[in-house]
Motif scaffolding. Structure first.
Motif, PDB file in Angstrom:
ATOM      1  N   GLN A  14      52.903-154.331  33.410  1.00 27.41           N
ATOM      2  CA  GLN A  14      51.615-153.991  32.789  1.00 27.41           C
ATOM      3  C   GLN A  14      51.386-152.484  32.871  1.00 27.41           C
ATOM      4  N   VAL A  15      51.241-151.873  31.715  1.00 23.15           N
ATOM      5  CA  VAL A  15      51.055-150.416  31.664  1.00 23.15           C
ATOM      6  C   VAL A  15      49.741-150.104  30.955  1.00 23.15           C
ATOM      7  N   LEU A  16      48.920-149.296  31.600  1.00 19.68           N
ATOM      8  CA  LEU A  16      47.671-148.840  30.975  1.00 19.68           C
ATOM      9  C   LEU A  16      47.825-147.375  30.587  1.00 19.68           C
ATOM     10  N   ILE A  17      47.558-147.083  29.315  1.00 20.82           N
ATOM     11  CA  ILE A  17      47.553-145.691  28.865  1.00 20.82           C
ATOM     12  C   ILE A  17      46.115-145.322  28.515  1.00 20.82           C
ATOM     13  N   ILE A  18      45.619-144.268  29.144  1.00 26.02           N
ATOM     14  CA  ILE A  18      44.240-143.818  28.880  1.00 26.02           C
ATOM     15  C   ILE A  18      44.337-142.546  28.031  1.00 26.02           C
ATOM     16  N   GLY A  19      43.808-142.632  26.815  1.00 26.93           N
ATOM     17  CA  GLY A  19      43.987-141.558  25.827  1.00 26.93           C
ATOM     18  C   GLY A  19      44.665-142.173  24.621  1.00 26.93           C
ATOM     19  N   GLY A  20      44.329-141.636  23.423  1.00 24.00           N
ATOM     20  CA  GLY A  20      44.787-142.348  22.224  1.00 24.00           C
ATOM     21  C   GLY A  20      45.365-141.468  21.131  1.00 24.00           C
ATOM     22  N   GLN A  21      45.910-140.307  21.511  1.00 20.71           N
ATOM     23  CA  GLN A  21      46.460-139.444  20.456  1.00 20.71           C
ATOM     24  C   GLN A  21      47.961-139.190  20.653  1.00 20.71           C
ATOM     25  N   LYS A  22      48.408-138.017  20.238  1.00 22.92           N
ATOM     26  CA  LYS A  22      49.844-137.715  20.120  1.00 22.92           C
ATOM     27  C   LYS A  22      50.636-137.981  21.413  1.00 22.92           C
ATOM     28  N   THR A  23      50.096-137.494  22.523  1.00 22.15           N
ATOM     29  CA  THR A  23      50.850-137.620  23.780  1.00 22.15           C
ATOM     30  C   THR A  23      50.872-139.080  24.239  1.00 22.15           C
ATOM     31  N   ALA A  24      49.721-139.743  24.125  1.00 20.89           N
ATOM     32  CA  ALA A  24      49.650-141.163  24.483  1.00 20.89           C
ATOM     33  C   ALA A  24      50.641-141.961  23.636  1.00 20.89           C
ATOM     34  N   GLY A  35      60.400-152.874  27.031  1.00 19.92           N
ATOM     35  CA  GLY A  35      59.765-154.188  27.223  1.00 19.92           C
ATOM     36  C   GLY A  35      58.445-154.187  27.965  1.00 19.92           C
ATOM     37  N   ALA A  36      57.852-153.009  28.185  1.00 18.63           N
ATOM     38  CA  ALA A  36      56.571-152.972  28.914  1.00 18.63           C
ATOM     39  C   ALA A  36      55.449-153.559  28.064  1.00 18.63           C
ATOM     40  N   ASP A  37      54.457-154.172  28.730  1.00 18.46           N
ATOM     41  CA  ASP A  37      53.217-154.621  28.058  1.00 18.46           C
ATOM     42  C   ASP A  37      52.219-153.481  28.142  1.00 18.46           C
ATOM     43  N   ILE A  38      51.922-152.915  26.981  1.00 17.41           N
ATOM     44  CA  ILE A  38      51.108-151.690  26.969  1.00 17.41           C
ATOM     45  C   ILE A  38      49.683-151.976  26.518  1.00 17.41           C
ATOM     46  N   HIS A  39      48.726-151.418  27.252  1.00 14.96           N
ATOM     47  CA  HIS A  39      47.307-151.534  26.906  1.00 14.96           C
ATOM     48  C   HIS A  39      46.757-150.122  26.782  1.00 14.96           C
ATOM     49  N   ILE A  40      45.895-149.926  25.781  1.00 15.16           N
ATOM     50  CA  ILE A  40      45.323-148.589  25.569  1.00 15.16           C
ATOM     51  C   ILE A  40      43.815-148.638  25.777  1.00 15.16           C
ATOM     52  N   ILE A  41      43.302-147.659  26.500  1.00 12.65           N
ATOM     53  CA  ILE A  41      41.848-147.439  26.557  1.00 12.65           C
ATOM     54  C   ILE A  41      41.618-145.990  26.164  1.00 12.65           C
ATOM     55  N   SER A  42      40.803-145.780  25.130  1.00 11.52           N
ATOM     56  CA  SER A  42      40.562-144.406  24.702  1.00 11.52           C
ATOM     57  C   SER A  42      39.282-144.325  23.865  1.00 11.52           C
ATOM     58  N   GLU A  43      38.661-143.161  23.945  1.00 12.87           N
ATOM     59  CA  GLU A  43      37.430-142.966  23.155  1.00 12.87           C
ATOM     60  C   GLU A  43      37.742-142.925  21.662  1.00 12.87           C
ATOM     61  N   THR A  44      38.914-142.361  21.327  1.00 16.17           N
ATOM     62  CA  THR A  44      39.375-142.372  19.927  1.00 16.17           C
ATOM     63  C   THR A  44      40.841-142.798  19.954  1.00 16.17           C
ATOM     64  N   ILE A  45      41.315-143.345  18.834  1.00 20.57           N
ATOM     65  CA  ILE A  45      42.702-143.828  18.839  1.00 20.57           C
ATOM     66  C   ILE A  45      43.352-143.573  17.476  1.00 20.57           C
ATOM     67  N   CYS A  46      44.595-143.090  17.487  1.00 18.66           N
ATOM     68  CA  CYS A  46      45.288-142.838  16.218  1.00 18.66           C
ATOM     69  C   CYS A  46      45.805-144.169  15.655  1.00 18.66           C
ATOM     70  N   ASP A  47      46.075-144.183  14.350  1.00 17.48           N
ATOM     71  CA  ASP A  47      46.464-145.434  13.690  1.00 17.48           C
ATOM     72  C   ASP A  47      47.704-146.069  14.324  1.00 17.48           C
ATOM     73  N   SER A  51      48.762-150.708  17.015  1.00 18.58           N
ATOM     74  CA  SER A  51      49.661-151.859  17.102  1.00 18.58           C
ATOM     75  C   SER A  51      49.708-152.423  18.532  1.00 18.58           C
ATOM     76  N   TYR A  52      49.164-151.676  19.483  1.00 16.65           N
ATOM     77  CA  TYR A  52      49.086-152.162  20.871  1.00 16.65           C
ATOM     78  C   TYR A  52      47.680-152.723  21.112  1.00 16.65           C
ATOM     79  N   PRO A  53      47.522-153.597  22.137  1.00 16.64           N
ATOM     80  CA  PRO A  53      46.160-154.005  22.492  1.00 16.64           C
ATOM     81  C   PRO A  53      45.364-152.771  22.918  1.00 16.64           C
TER      82      PRO A  53
END
Ligand SMILES: C[C@@]1(CC(=O)O)c2cc3[nH]c(cc4nc(cc5[nH]c(cc(n2)[C@H]1CCC(=O)O)[C@@](C)(CC(=O)O)[C@@H]5CCC(=O)O)C(CC(=O)O)=C4CCC(=O)O)c(CCC(=O)O)c3CC(=O)O
Ligand SMILES: NC(=O)C1=CN([C@@H]2O[C@H](COP(=O)(O)OP(=O)(O)OC[C@H]3O[C@@H](n4cnc5c(N)ncnc54)[C@H](O)[C@@H]3O)[C@@H](O)[C@H]2O)C=CC1
Length: 188
Positions: A14-24, A35-47, A51-53
């Motif tokens: 389980q991987v959490l990425i905080i931030g939703g742009q180029k680097t994230a 094969g990681a399960d990726i989750h994103i939490i971010s104030e803004t998110i690129c298109d 494709s991730y939760p």
């Protein structure tokens, strides 16, 4: 100090990425290949990250939870990233902080991947551009058949582990097979 490279099994971790742009996005795409399960939490998110939760909101204290194996602080707010790092260290969760190598408990290498052949390259955080340069150099010298040679060697070796019990005999047979596979690849 230089970093010790390890090969981690990320399948279904389980991987959490905080931030939703180029680097994230770059971090997410690197981890997805393993094969990681990726989750994103971010104030803004690129298109591309949609494709991730994902959840579109600010990070909050209860997000830094041991249900995650890895957390990546990829916001553009130094204070927010530093706070995430501190919480992760309290909870003993491995953390990558994109704007401060000193706060990371792991850093990303540049990766050359041919099926299961993996090469990780690092400058220990000193120069990502040098790391990228080394990656480009390696890519020019590797034969494109390495992945399939590795797969064939894996199958052959598994068989030999059962049929040849003397390790030195087995090594000779493996060396012969490897040379043969390289010869075949050259002639293709
Ligand atoms: C410590 C580390 C932590 C981590 O991110 O894990 C880190 C930190 C930082 N990077 C920064 C900048 C850049 N990073 C890249 C590119 C990559 N960075 C990657 C890894 C790492 N970067 C880790 C150490 C890697 C090592 O040991 O060498 C790669 C290899 C892997 C990946 O990201 O997947 C990937 C190439 C992948 C590939 O090509 O395959 C580029 C080039 C570009 O954008 O094209 C630039 C712009 C040029 C420059 O600044 O050098 C900044 C300043 C940010 C700012 O300006 O604010 C920081 C923060 C700081 O150093 O303070
Ligand atoms: N380590 C690396 O390889 C690299 C690191 N960087 C660093 O990465 C940082 C981020 O770069 P970009 O992706 O281009 O950033 P960006 O500025 O385009 O996006 C930042 C993201 O963080 C989100 N965010 C900000 N505060 C938040 C909060 N409190 N909670 C949740 N989400 C929040 C924003 O909504 C946005 O999606 C940069 O500040 C830079 O220092 C930049 C290039 C390479």
């Amino acid at each position: 100090m230089s970093y010790f490279p390890v090969m981690i099994d990320l399948n279904q971790k389980q991987v959490l990425i905080i931030g939703g742009q180029k680097t994230a996005l770059r971090k997410a795409n690197q981890l997805k290949q393993f094969g990681a399960d990726i989750h994103i939490i971010s104030e803004t998110i690129c298109d591309s990250l949609r494709s991730y939760p994902y959840e579109i909101r600010s990070v909050k204290p209860t997000d830094i939870d041991t249900r995650y194996d890895l957390i990546i602080a990829a916001t553009n707010q130094r204070k927010v990233n530093a706070w995430i790092a501190q919480k992760c260290k309290q909870e003993r969760i491995l953390v990558n902080v994109v704007d401060d190598p000193a706060l990371c408990t792991f850093i990303f290498p540049a990766i050359v991947k041919q099926d299961d052949v993996i090469i990780g390259i690092s400058s220990s955080g000193k120069s990502p551009l040098l790391t990228q340069w080394i990656k480009a150099q390696i890519q020019t010298v590797l034969p494109p058949s390495l992945g399939s040679i590795n797969t064939a060697m894996g199958i052959y070796r598994k068989k030999l582990l059962r049929s040849i019990h003397d390790p030195s005999q087995r090594k000779i047979a493996l060396q012969t097979k490897l040379a043969e596979l390289f010869r075949e690849a050259k002639n293709d």
